[in-house]
Write a protein that holds these residues in place. Structure first.
Motif, short mmCIF file in Angstrom:
data_model
loop_
_atom_site.label_atom_id
_atom_site.label_comp_id
_atom_site.label_asym_id
_atom_site.label_seq_id
_atom_site.Cartn_x
_atom_site.Cartn_y
_atom_site.Cartn_z
N MET A 16 20.57 2.09 43.13
CA MET A 16 20.17 1.28 44.11
C MET A 16 18.90 1.35 44.76
SD MET A 16 21.59 -1.77 44.13
CE MET A 16 20.38 -3.27 44.76
N LEU A 17 18.94 2.73 45.28
CA LEU A 17 17.69 3.05 46.13
C LEU A 17 16.26 3.00 45.23
CD1 LEU A 17 19.24 5.78 48.43
CD2 LEU A 17 18.56 3.50 49.09
N LEU A 18 16.78 3.50 44.05
CA LEU A 18 15.29 3.46 42.97
C LEU A 18 15.09 2.06 42.51
CD1 LEU A 18 16.44 6.36 40.75
CD2 LEU A 18 14.43 6.37 42.32
N ALA A 19 15.91 1.00 42.40
CA ALA A 19 15.54 -0.11 42.39
C ALA A 19 14.76 -0.80 43.64
CB ALA A 19 16.72 -1.04 42.03
N LYS A 20 15.21 -0.44 44.46
CA LYS A 20 14.51 -0.82 45.97
C LYS A 20 12.98 -0.55 45.89
CE LYS A 20 14.96 -1.70 50.67
NZ LYS A 20 15.66 -1.59 52.00
N GLU A 21 12.88 0.66 45.48
CA GLU A 21 11.58 1.36 45.42
C GLU A 21 10.57 0.56 44.82
OE1 GLU A 21 11.28 5.54 45.03
OE2 GLU A 21 12.77 5.83 46.63
N LYS A 22 11.45 0.41 43.59
CA LYS A 22 10.49 -0.37 42.38
C LYS A 22 10.07 -1.91 42.93
CE LYS A 22 8.92 -0.91 37.92
NZ LYS A 22 7.54 -0.54 37.87
N ARG A 23 11.04 -2.32 43.55
CA ARG A 23 10.77 -3.79 43.92
C ARG A 23 9.71 -3.74 45.05
NH1 ARG A 23 15.19 -4.96 47.24
NH2 ARG A 23 16.43 -4.90 45.39
N ALA A 25 7.13 -1.72 44.91
CA ALA A 25 6.12 -1.46 44.39
C ALA A 25 5.60 -2.74 43.43
CB ALA A 25 6.40 -0.42 43.31
N ASN A 26 6.65 -3.67 42.92
CA ASN A 26 6.29 -4.77 42.21
C ASN A 26 5.64 -5.81 43.28
OD1 ASN A 26 6.95 -3.83 39.66
ND2 ASN A 26 9.15 -4.47 40.02
N GLN A 27 6.03 -5.83 44.44
CA GLN A 27 5.78 -6.80 45.58
C GLN A 27 4.36 -6.44 45.91
OE1 GLN A 27 8.74 -5.91 48.55
NE2 GLN A 27 10.07 -7.55 47.73
N LEU A 28 4.09 -5.17 46.22
CA LEU A 28 2.65 -4.68 46.65
C LEU A 28 1.90 -4.89 45.49
CD1 LEU A 28 1.03 -3.44 48.42
CD2 LEU A 28 1.65 -1.04 47.56
#
Length: 178
Positions: A16-23, A25-28
């Protein structure tokens, strides 16, 4: 209508934490590439299973509600990306719209659509790269799915069991389907 939330694979906190980091990055990437406000959509799904047939149903309903709102208000979608992962369903939508107005539309969806409480619709400003909060628009914090208290307070205190929460979610879906 009965939808299932237990027909997926449980995930770990690390996933879940890795998914949040990826989100993030995708937002940025979307902000940097398109230079427009973005809508970042996630679902409000408690427990360890985030990708289920019920979550897929809720995600599709959220996308339909967002598209309807954007179309009704003549807002152009510049880019739209959907992410279907074991950690859940997400969308990042870049739109040509004034950021504050977009946040007001999204608050309206969250507050007034019958399933809106089950969606987390963030609006991120392309200049500050920050999410606009409900408080900036003098809106109350989101309400608990089970009781009338503030959702964050109930969540932190673990006041309600997963069964209670999923019963409340099913209730919303059943009433929406009628």
């Amino acid at each position: 209508m009965i939808v299932k939330f237990d027909d997926g694979t449980p995930i770990t906190l690390e996933q879940m934490l890795l998914a949040k980091e990826k989100r993030v990055a995708n937002q940025l990437f979307a902000i940097t590439h398109y230079q427009q406000p973005i809508i970042s959509l996630c679902l409000v799904i408690p427990g360890a299973i985030k990708n289920s047939s019920g979550a897929h149903y809720l995600f599709n309903q959220a996308i339909q509600a967002l598209h309807q709102c954007l179309s009704t208000n003549n807002i152009t979608i510049v880019n739209e990306q959907h992410y279907h992962q074991i950690t859940g369903f997400e969308a990042i939508i870049s739109v040509a719209c004034q950021t504050e107005q977009l946040k007001k539309f999204c608050i309206d969806i969250e507050d007034n659509h019958p399933l809106g409480r089950l969606w987390d619709i963030d609006v991120i400003d392309p200049t500050t790269q920050l999410s606009l909060s409900r408080a900036q628009f003098e809106q109350r914090p989101r309400q608990c799915l089970v009781c009338d208290d503030v959702a964050k307070i109930c969540g932190r205190a673990k006041r309600h069991s997963l069964d209670e929460i999923f019963t409340a979610i099913q209730h919303k879906i059943i009433h929406y389907g009628k």
